[in-house]
Write an enzyme that holds these catalytic residues in place. Structure first.
Site, PDB file in Angstrom:
ATOM      1  N   SER B 143       9.222 -32.337 -28.337  1.00  0.00           N
ATOM      2  CA  SER B 143       9.427 -32.193 -29.999  1.00  0.00           C
ATOM      3  C   SER B 143      10.324 -33.221 -29.891  1.00  0.00           C
ATOM      4  O   SER B 143      10.178 -34.389 -29.973  1.00  0.00           O
ATOM      5  CB  SER B 143       9.769 -30.841 -30.265  1.00  0.00           C
ATOM      6  OG  SER B 143       9.604 -30.650 -31.430  1.00  0.00           O
ATOM      7  N   ASP B 304      -1.503 -27.953 -30.955  1.00  0.00           N
ATOM      8  CA  ASP B 304      -0.377 -28.267 -31.823  1.00  0.00           C
ATOM      9  C   ASP B 304      -0.738 -28.651 -33.175  1.00  0.00           C
ATOM     10  O   ASP B 304      -1.539 -29.571 -33.241  1.00  0.00           O
ATOM     11  CB  ASP B 304       0.473 -29.303 -30.927  1.00  0.00           C
ATOM     12  CG  ASP B 304       1.963 -29.591 -31.895  1.00  0.00           C
ATOM     13  OD1 ASP B 304       2.050 -29.395 -32.876  1.00  0.00           O
ATOM     14  OD2 ASP B 304       2.689 -29.846 -30.687  1.00  0.00           O
ATOM     15  N   HIS B 333       2.355 -25.486 -31.113  1.00  0.00           N
ATOM     16  CA  HIS B 333       3.760 -26.211 -30.661  1.00  0.00           C
ATOM     17  C   HIS B 333       4.494 -25.337 -29.874  1.00  0.00           C
ATOM     18  O   HIS B 333       5.257 -25.758 -28.840  1.00  0.00           O
ATOM     19  CB  HIS B 333       4.507 -26.767 -32.018  1.00  0.00           C
ATOM     20  CG  HIS B 333       5.515 -27.611 -31.774  1.00  0.00           C
ATOM     21  ND1 HIS B 333       5.392 -29.053 -31.275  1.00  0.00           N
ATOM     22  CD2 HIS B 333       6.866 -27.660 -31.921  1.00  0.00           C
ATOM     23  CE1 HIS B 333       6.513 -29.683 -31.153  1.00  0.00           C
ATOM     24  NE2 HIS B 333       7.492 -28.755 -31.560  1.00  0.00           N
TER      25      HIS B 333
END
Lengths: 359, 359
Positions: B143, B304, B333
């Site tokens: 991320s 995601d 995610h």
């Protein structure tokens, strides 16, 4: 005192009639003493009364998008062949709604909870009493309109010959419940919402903006925003165009949702969260969908982030004879707005095939 | 006066050391007079100083998830073979942060804007000055950690032998900018946030709850929520388990994000929105990624919703020799939390292959 809001007028939404249905008892226990449905019709009912198509509306929507984008001569929803009845859902700002009702007992924060099943029962009454329609050639709707389409097919199997739920589910998912709650919380967290007792929707501008901004994220897609696809879209308001994505957000999603009534959105949000045909079969989704006798095309949008094809496919597989027809769009759930000719062509092709299918 | 918050302690996050880096000038023009990085290391640096792996942290995260979930003997990130340095990002609550700094000129609402490039420069200084590491065997992060990983590979190509950006992009997308803004607005719209001058994070509970609720929608997936997958997950806090999805939301996402500091989240959010390696090449993304000489595995998570594989693949294709390795997870995610052994096995297999690759 009804609040003024020019968004909810025939000038903005296109012509419609208001049909009184009398006293209406709601599934959650509330009562609307004089329920009125805002109804727009296109085409004429034939003598056999077998060419009627019903279109229920989606969250925040009205009949406008349907006549602007989906209905027209030569289209699948052809008013020269069909009698197309678009019924605005209860609480959407045109049918009986918190900010427009003259009945103080249900105005604003006192508006009762309404369920998908209430809309469908009211629509059934409308079609029967007002138009003498006992059987529908097709029920088609997007999003919350798909919820109502499913509810029709399960609740009144003998009255629905064909069903096309677009970008919506028969049983709302936990994820959608949570998503809808973020939309509602964006509004109710605005101090100006004042527990539903605001005096103008414009007072709740901050909450409406945050509500719109969550839509910009979940309603659209990374591809939509990144591709610059939005650059070629016509402006909502003349002169308020866009050259950056921030401007598109400002002059499209924020502008559009900012015109709406907070309590109307909350009424629809609560209803959306609880859409579930399994209520008709003691909580058994398979049993409920097993009742469907309509020829059904289940039509999710491929890039939809909250009604993804896999969720819709699971329901299609529980529905006798139903077929899965996935629609292409770069715009996710907002593909429903019909930005793309390819999407509209796909919708028309599937609906045409469905309407021509023997039932 | 630093605010008390037990979330940001070694007790909660695991041991770490605080390394002073002196005066640090930020890309946006601000200055941190005494920048401190919170650093956790696992394993030992060898004599050749060529077995170092750097792990930058993600939004709201710390080093904790890395030692709990990704690092261990026999794993790809094996402390018996590698010297693994997890660096908490600036503003995350452990490294210099708005609510912990003793420097009144940058405390709370006065904390300066920090960019991904600032973190990467600070990490480079840390590795060089503190450990004498001039070259990294691998940079890996998820991320916002992937943003930093990309920035490393572009900015210091000679210092990065291998790179594995997991579930993140080199150039933030418009969609992610808008998404992150909804997270930030959820916090700043809480009157108790008070322009960043609250006296306890607990005062901002409403804003933190709405922030967590948006995460519950965008961080996870319809499948995750619908499948009941969450039922088998261990509770965050002993005794606070879950049997319904509402309870999972309460005792997982709300509980976890509710422990955090609002200004820390806002500092990271602003940084996330502007992650963009193209800044190193006059805005030319292809030119920036063309500089990468590290052996790179681009590792998006298949489900995601905001770093979808197609966005990551577009960057992989601009990066010389990079390979796309899509990770499987039902959790979107938040697959990053390592809920699934299948996900962890895939991560390990790819990282092992990458670490064994000749460079």
């Amino acid at each position: 005192m009804p609040l003024e809001n020019s968004f909810y007028t025939a000038e903005m939404q296109g012509p419609y009639v208001t049909v009184p249905l009398g006293r209406f008892e709601l599934e959650e226990g509330g009562v609307i003493e004089e329920l009125e449905l805002a109804v727009a019709t296109y085409g004429e009912l034939n003598k056999a009364k077998d060419n009627a198509i019903l279109v229920p509306t989606w969250f925040s929507g009205t009949h406008a998008t349907w006549w602007q984008v989906y209905i027209g001569p030569g289209r699948a929803l052809d008013p020269e062949k069909y009698f197309i009845v678009v019924v605005n859902q209860i609480g959407n700002g045109l049918s009986t709604s918190p900010h427009t009702t003259g009945d103080a007992s249900i105005a604003m924060e006192r508006f009762p909870h309404v369920r998908i099943g209430d809309d469908v029962r009211a629509q059934e009454q409308l079609l029967r009493e007002k138009y003498g329609v006992e059987r529908l050639a097709l029920v088609v709707g997007g999003s919350m309109g798909a919820q109502q389409t499913w509810e029709w097919a399960v609740r009144f199997p003998d009255k629905v010959q064909r069903a096309a739920p677009i970008a919506g589910t028969a049983q709302n998912t936990p994820h959608d419940f949570l998503f809808t709650q973020t939309l509602m919380d964006a509004i109710t967290s605005d101090p100006a919402w004042a527990g539903g007792r605001y005096t103008s929707h414009a007072d709740v501008a901050d909450g409406l903006r945050r509500h719109a901004d969550i839509w910009a994220v979940m309603g659209l897609t990374t591809d939509f925003w990144k591709s610059g696809f939005w650059k070629d879209l016509p402006p909502v308001v003349e002169g308020l165009g866009w050259s950056t994505f921030e401007e598109f957000q400002q002059n499209f999603t924020r502008l559009l949702f900012g015109l709406m009534d907070p309590n109307a959105l909350l009424t629809m949000g609560w209803k959306w969260q609880r859409g579930d045909v399994a209520r008709n079969a003691g909580g058994d989704l398979a049993a409920a969908l097993g009742r469907v006798s309509a020829k059904t095309f289940v039509m999710p949008i491929d890039s939809d982030m909250f009604f993804p094809p896999r969720d819709c496919e699971a329901e299609q597989q529980l529905t006798p004879g139903a077929e899965l027809r996935v629609l292409p769009s770069i715009a996710g759930h907002f593909g429903l707005f019909g930005f793309e000719q390819t999407y509209l062509d796909a919708v028309d092709a599937h609906l045409r095939e469905l309407l021509e299918a023997e039932v």
